[in-house]
Design a protein around this motif. Structure first.
Motif, PDB file in Angstrom:
ATOM      1  N   THR A 301       0.831  -1.206   0.000  1.00  0.00           N
ATOM      2  CA  THR A 301       0.000   0.000   0.000  1.00  0.00           C
ATOM      3  C   THR A 301       0.865   1.256   0.000  1.00  0.00           C
ATOM      4  OG1 THR A 301      -1.748  -1.174   1.193  1.00  0.00           O
ATOM      5  CG2 THR A 301      -1.814   1.223   1.234  1.00  0.00           C
ATOM      6  N   LEU A 302       1.933   1.248   0.785  1.00  0.00           N
ATOM      7  CA  LEU A 302       2.860   2.383   0.749  1.00  0.00           C
ATOM      8  C   LEU A 302       3.456   2.554  -0.650  1.00  0.00           C
ATOM      9  CD1 LEU A 302       4.799   1.992   4.134  1.00  0.00           C
ATOM     10  CD2 LEU A 302       2.899   3.523   3.602  1.00  0.00           C
ATOM     11  N   PHE A 303       3.793   1.446  -1.268  1.00  0.00           N
ATOM     12  CA  PHE A 303       4.337   1.511  -2.629  1.00  0.00           C
ATOM     13  C   PHE A 303       3.284   2.051  -3.600  1.00  0.00           C
ATOM     14  CE2 PHE A 303       4.747  -0.469  -6.800  1.00  0.00           C
ATOM     15  CZ  PHE A 303       6.029  -0.088  -7.162  1.00  0.00           C
ATOM     16  N   THR A 304       2.036   1.588  -3.448  1.00  0.00           N
ATOM     17  CA  THR A 304       0.980   2.016  -4.364  1.00  0.00           C
ATOM     18  C   THR A 304       0.727   3.511  -4.257  1.00  0.00           C
ATOM     19  OG1 THR A 304      -0.056  -0.159  -4.212  1.00  0.00           O
ATOM     20  CG2 THR A 304      -1.429   1.645  -5.019  1.00  0.00           C
ATOM     21  N   LEU A 305       0.759   4.055  -3.048  1.00  0.00           N
ATOM     22  CA  LEU A 305       0.421   5.466  -2.852  1.00  0.00           C
ATOM     23  C   LEU A 305       1.607   6.405  -3.042  1.00  0.00           C
ATOM     24  CD1 LEU A 305      -1.929   5.187   0.253  1.00  0.00           C
ATOM     25  CD2 LEU A 305      -2.575   5.435  -2.149  1.00  0.00           C
ATOM     26  N   ILE A 306       2.828   5.903  -2.933  1.00  0.00           N
ATOM     27  CA  ILE A 306       3.997   6.781  -2.998  1.00  0.00           C
ATOM     28  C   ILE A 306       4.799   6.571  -4.280  1.00  0.00           C
ATOM     29  CG2 ILE A 306       6.167   7.399  -1.867  1.00  0.00           C
ATOM     30  CD1 ILE A 306       4.863   6.637   0.789  1.00  0.00           C
ATOM     31  N   LEU A 307       5.159   5.331  -4.569  1.00  0.00           N
ATOM     32  CA  LEU A 307       6.048   5.074  -5.709  1.00  0.00           C
ATOM     33  C   LEU A 307       5.302   4.837  -7.012  1.00  0.00           C
ATOM     34  CD1 LEU A 307       8.743   2.772  -4.046  1.00  0.00           C
ATOM     35  CD2 LEU A 307       8.830   5.231  -4.454  1.00  0.00           C
ATOM     36  N   LEU A 308       4.136   4.191  -6.947  1.00  0.00           N
ATOM     37  CA  LEU A 308       3.397   3.917  -8.179  1.00  0.00           C
ATOM     38  C   LEU A 308       2.990   5.193  -8.915  1.00  0.00           C
ATOM     39  CD1 LEU A 308       2.290   1.775 -10.052  1.00  0.00           C
ATOM     40  CD2 LEU A 308       0.200   1.716  -8.677  1.00  0.00           C
TER      41      LEU A 308
END
Length: 333
Positions: A301-308
């Motif tokens: 989820t952190l990846f989806t909201l920040i890096l994606l």
């Protein structure tokens, strides 16, 4: 079988020189020795309706001395005693001789304590017991682990293959939905981060091993983590089709989808927390599965909201038309 040589046996060592003079080989002598024991199979007899085995067997002998003095008619037209062709010695041997894949085998049965997981015990045996046994055994010997250990290895290998197959199927399904291999690849990038999160959660737990249920948790995690990325990528593509530029489309997608993403993630995480934190009998079976889902969902989820969103800006062109999104409704302006 027991490793102790506690059973009496007779050992016959062929005299190669005497055998050569008699016109025999070791193979022929072994057949004769079988005839002096339980019998040597020499062929079959068919009487027109049934087949019968033909077994050659000599008269019974009672002592090793009688066996040693059994007369044999050799190929050189001589009569020699068995003791002239082979040395017979009294010794002790194992109670049974077992073979596996036509190889002589000794079996050691190991029962692990209840507090040690199967995978941890197997790793310890392979690292400490296997080198010791290899040094004790003759050259060319092998040490294999069977039984429950073999079943665990087969199951983990099968689940690993299923995990890879599931990734391929997910990629193809998402590609068909988006009609874009690039967009589906952006969605799939959440899986490695989820895997890292699951492994990190397992490492944080004390004495938690990568058992069968934990591996199943990774397969379940595949279907959970891609949902958030699909929501974000789909919203960004639709915003671009409505006329927004790339940066505005990505920003609009994050603002509109952050609430459903957090809701779905938090429900999954809080649903698994009782299995992860509440003690009780049997909870150790499901703790690994819960840890994988909680850690994987959190990090993905952190990846989806920040890096994606950053990846969407980097690997997305400004020109996206309505024709690129066939599921959109065309309206007259």
């Amino acid at each position: 079988p027991s490793l102790e040589y506690g059973e009496p046996e007779l050992r016959l060592k062929p005299n190669d020189r005497a055998l050569a003079e008699a016109g025999w080989s070791r193979e022929q002598l072994s057949g004769i020795i079988r005839s002096l024991g339980n019998g040597n199979f020499v062929g079959e007899y068919f009487n027109g309706s049934k087949r019968f085995n033909v077994i050659l067997r000599s008269d019974a002998w009672l002592t090793p001395e009688e066996l040693q003095n059994v007369p044999l008619y050799t190929a050189s037209n001589e009569i020699l005693a068995l003791g002239d062709l082979a040395e017979i010695t009294r010794t002790a041997g194992p109670s049974q001789i077992r073979r596996l894949d036509r190889l002589r085998t000794l079996t050691l049965q190991v029962n692990l304590p209840d507090e040690i997981a199967l995978e941890a015990g197997l790793d310890k045996l392979k690292s400490e017991l296997t080198p010791m046994l290899t040094n004790m055994l003759p050259p060319g010997s092998m040490v294999n682990y069977r039984g429950t250990a073999e079943s665990l290895t087969i199951a983990l290998t099968s689940l690993t293959n299923s995990f890879l197959l599931a990734i391929i199927i997910l990629y193809l399904l998402i590609s068909a939905m988006f009609q874009s291999f690039k967009d589906s690849l952006l969605v799939i990038t959440t899986i490695p981060m989820a895997t890292v999160g699951g492994i990190a959660a397992i490492k944080l737990l004390e004495n938690q091993q990568m058992d069968l249920l934990t591996m199943i948790g990774f397969v379940i995690l595949l279907g959970l983590v891609v949902n958030n990325a699909i929501l974000l990528v789909d919203r960004a593509r639709k915003a671009q089709a409505d006329g927004m530029d790339r940066d505005e489309a990505v920003k609009n997608a994050v603002l509109l989808r952050i609430r459903p993403i957090l809701m779905s993630t938090l429900t999954s995480i809080f649903g698994m927390l009782p299995l992860l934190l509440v003690p009780g009998s049997g909870t150790e079976l499901y703790r690994g599965l819960a840890a994988v889902i909680v850690g994987g969902m959190f990090l993905s989820t952190l990846f989806t909201l920040i890096l994606l969103p950053s990846l969407l800006k980097l690997f997305t062109s400004d020109a996206v038309t309505v024709a690129d999104l066939p599921d959109l409704e065309l309206k007259n302006v």
